[in-house]
Design an enzyme around this catalytic site. Structure first.
Site, PDB file in Angstrom:
ATOM      1  N   CYS A  82      33.174  28.362  47.424  1.00 12.19           N
ATOM      2  CA  CYS A  82      32.056  28.856  46.617  1.00 12.19           C
ATOM      3  C   CYS A  82      32.471  28.918  45.151  1.00 12.19           C
ATOM      4  CB  CYS A  82      31.676  30.248  47.127  1.00 12.19           C
ATOM      5  SG  CYS A  82      30.442  31.110  46.132  1.00 12.19           S
TER       6      CYS A  82
ATOM      7  N   THR B 268      32.288  31.478  43.462  1.00 11.64           N
ATOM      8  CA  THR B 268      33.031  32.725  43.333  1.00 11.64           C
ATOM      9  C   THR B 268      34.516  32.506  43.587  1.00 11.64           C
ATOM     10  OG1 THR B 268      31.122  34.089  43.951  1.00 11.64           O
ATOM     11  CG2 THR B 268      33.288  35.062  44.261  1.00 11.64           C
TER      12      THR B 268
ATOM     13  N   HIS C 140      35.896  31.174  40.423  1.00  2.88           N
ATOM     14  CA  HIS C 140      36.079  32.242  39.441  1.00  2.88           C
ATOM     15  C   HIS C 140      37.351  33.041  39.737  1.00  2.88           C
ATOM     16  CE1 HIS C 140      32.466  31.958  37.003  1.00  2.88           C
ATOM     17  NE2 HIS C 140      31.735  31.804  38.090  1.00  2.88           N
TER      18      HIS C 140
ATOM     19  N   GLU D   4      32.382  32.060  53.013  1.00  7.88           N
ATOM     20  CA  GLU D   4      31.289  31.273  53.596  1.00  7.88           C
ATOM     21  C   GLU D   4      31.824  30.611  54.860  1.00  7.88           C
ATOM     22  OE1 GLU D   4      29.516  29.786  49.222  1.00  7.88           O
ATOM     23  OE2 GLU D   4      30.203  28.320  50.704  1.00  7.88           O
TER      24      GLU D   4
ATOM     25  N   CYS E 252      28.380  50.544  51.004  1.00  7.50           N
ATOM     26  CA  CYS E 252      28.761  51.913  51.402  1.00  7.50           C
ATOM     27  C   CYS E 252      27.598  52.679  52.004  1.00  7.50           C
ATOM     28  CB  CYS E 252      29.348  52.663  50.204  1.00  7.50           C
ATOM     29  SG  CYS E 252      28.143  53.138  48.926  1.00  7.50           S
TER      30      CYS E 252
ATOM     31  N   CYS F  91      25.924  55.295  47.784  1.00  4.65           N
ATOM     32  CA  CYS F  91      25.796  55.342  46.328  1.00  4.65           C
ATOM     33  C   CYS F  91      24.325  55.255  45.929  1.00  4.65           C
ATOM     34  CB  CYS F  91      26.609  54.217  45.682  1.00  4.65           C
ATOM     35  SG  CYS F  91      25.949  52.549  46.005  1.00  4.65           S
TER      36      CYS F  91
ATOM     37  N   CYS G 116      22.452  51.895  46.754  1.00  2.00           N
ATOM     38  CA  CYS G 116      22.197  51.791  48.196  1.00  2.00           C
ATOM     39  C   CYS G 116      21.050  52.697  48.615  1.00  2.00           C
ATOM     40  CB  CYS G 116      23.459  52.156  48.981  1.00  2.00           C
ATOM     41  SG  CYS G 116      24.717  50.859  49.052  1.00  2.00           S
TER      42      CYS G 116
ATOM     43  N   CYS H  24      25.487  47.707  45.205  1.00  2.00           N
ATOM     44  CA  CYS H  24      26.340  48.793  45.698  1.00  2.00           C
ATOM     45  C   CYS H  24      27.549  49.004  44.792  1.00  2.00           C
ATOM     46  CB  CYS H  24      26.797  48.467  47.126  1.00  2.00           C
ATOM     47  SG  CYS H  24      27.972  49.653  47.831  1.00  2.00           S
TER      48      CYS H  24
ATOM     49  N   GLU I 166      19.697  17.103  36.600  1.00  2.00           N
ATOM     50  CA  GLU I 166      21.108  16.988  36.980  1.00  2.00           C
ATOM     51  C   GLU I 166      21.712  15.740  36.332  1.00  2.00           C
ATOM     52  OE1 GLU I 166      24.710  16.715  38.078  1.00  2.00           O
ATOM     53  OE2 GLU I 166      23.660  18.541  38.705  1.00  2.00           O
TER      54      GLU I 166
ATOM     55  N   ARG J  66      24.318  13.143  42.574  1.00  2.00           N
ATOM     56  CA  ARG J  66      23.591  14.358  42.930  1.00  2.00           C
ATOM     57  C   ARG J  66      22.085  14.179  42.779  1.00  2.00           C
ATOM     58  NH1 ARG J  66      27.447  19.031  40.147  1.00  2.00           N
ATOM     59  NH2 ARG J  66      29.245  18.754  41.543  1.00  2.00           N
TER      60      ARG J  66
END
Length: 344
Positions: free
Chosen positions: A40, A42, A45, A65, A94, A97, A100, A108, A197, A202
């Site tokens: 991903c 993420t 990163h 994933e 959680c 909080c 949530c 969260c 794109e 792609r």
């Protein structure tokens, strides 16, 4: 039982394959033999030392994933059984909080996630809470099942974008998420879906999976192409799926009067742009973000099981655990769309 541990962005090497041992399962835990795990944005990163969805404390097995087969269950698990094929929702909350308690669990304050700050999918096996395991059809390809988490995030983004049947939708960016958004926009009733794109491969796949038209933003003027395609210079909904400042600027410029602009991708933490305030005022633009996948993972599983999405078309490269760093570099490359790791 092997796993590839992330050791930190500032160390060399950044990854190390290690043997893993698992304690006896707690009452509501499930042991999963991981079969496929996607890379991903993420993960990219985190690789560069930036924030994930939750705090990353190396050494940790990344990969959020993923899909696999249940091989053992705790004594109080009743939602899945040994032998079930499952996909994992990595995000956990959680429940106490303020966000949530206000129905915004995606915000969260104590969010934690498998494959981010708890060992995840880049390993032969993982331990998951039973609440995070979602059964998929036995005949569903594991690579496809691993796409449930990004699809669930995309579904949340589509919900936020508020597409109304008959609208013109522009997707900025033809990576895996952008190509999922193309398909979800069509399912949502968009009359015309356009993909912007720069990479030819792609764009071609974008047309294959349902885009009505494509734009090369390097060689073509987006406003002029929009006018050629749909008779006006702005789209009703624009979904940005790149995570770079230029793409956000492109999205805002391409938005028509009263348009919704969904900034879906994960940008760098300190990324900023200059906003064209008069355009936002005059066009009455609505600009919004989208955070992970609250309550959408089951919908993603339902869609994957239905076969209504073209997922295999998006998976371009497969690696093993020993070559995870190469896989991450490939995911960063314009040669790929979705890179998947096969732990076994």
């Amino acid at each position: 039982m092997k796993g590839t541990f992330f050791l930190g962005a500032k160390v060399t090497p950044k990854f190390e394959v290690r043997e893993m041992k698992f304690a006896p399962l707690e009452p509501h835990q499930v042991l999963v033999e991981n079969r496929a795990c996607g890379i991903c944005g993420t993960d990219v990163h985190i690789y560069h030392g930036e924030e994930g969805s939750a705090e990353v404390n190396p050494p940790v097995v990344l990969g959020h994933e993923y899909s696999g087969v249940v091989v053992d269950i705790g004594p109080e698990v009743n939602g899945v059984k040994v032998g079930d094929h499952v996909t994992i929702d990595p995000n956990m909350y959680c429940g106490h909080c303020m966000p949530c308690r206000m129905g915004k669990k995606q915000n969260c304050e104590n969010l934690f996630a498998l494959g981010v700050n708890v060992n995840g999918g880049f390993a032969e096996y993982s331990v998951c809470p039973d609440t995070q395991c979602f059964k998929v059809s036995d005949d569903l390809d594991f690579d496809v099942a691993a796409m449930a988490e990004p699809l669930a995030c995309a579904i949340h983004g589509i919900d936020q974008a508020g597409i109304v049947p008959g609208q013109v939708v522009l997707i900025v960016g033809g990576g895996a998420i952008g190509l999922l958004m193309v398909q979800l926009a069509k399912l949502s009733g968009a009359a015309t879906v356009i993909l912007s794109e720069p990479v030819e491969m792609r764009r071609k796949i974008g047309l294959d999976v349902g885009a009505d038209a494509v734009i090369d933003p390097i060689q073509e003027d987006i406003s002029e192409r929009l006018k050629e395609i749909c008779g006006r210079t702005g789209a009703d909904v624009v979904i940005e799926c790149v995570g770079k400042e230029f793409a956000v600027e492109q999205a805002i410029k391409a938005a028509g009067f009263g348009a919704n602009i969904m900034l879906f991708s994960v940008p760098s933490v300190h990324a900023t742009i200059q906003l064209p305030l008069f355009d936002i005022y005059k066009k009455e633009l609505h600009i919004m973000g989208s955070m992970i996948n609250p309550n959408t993972h089951q919908r993603a599983v339902n869609l994957l099981n239905s076969g209504r999405l073209r997922i295999k078309d998006l998976i371009t490269h497969v690696y093993d655990l020993e070559h995870l760093e190469e896989a991450i570099h490939m995911q960063m490359s314009s040669e790929s769309i979705k890179v998947v790791v096969h732990p076994h």
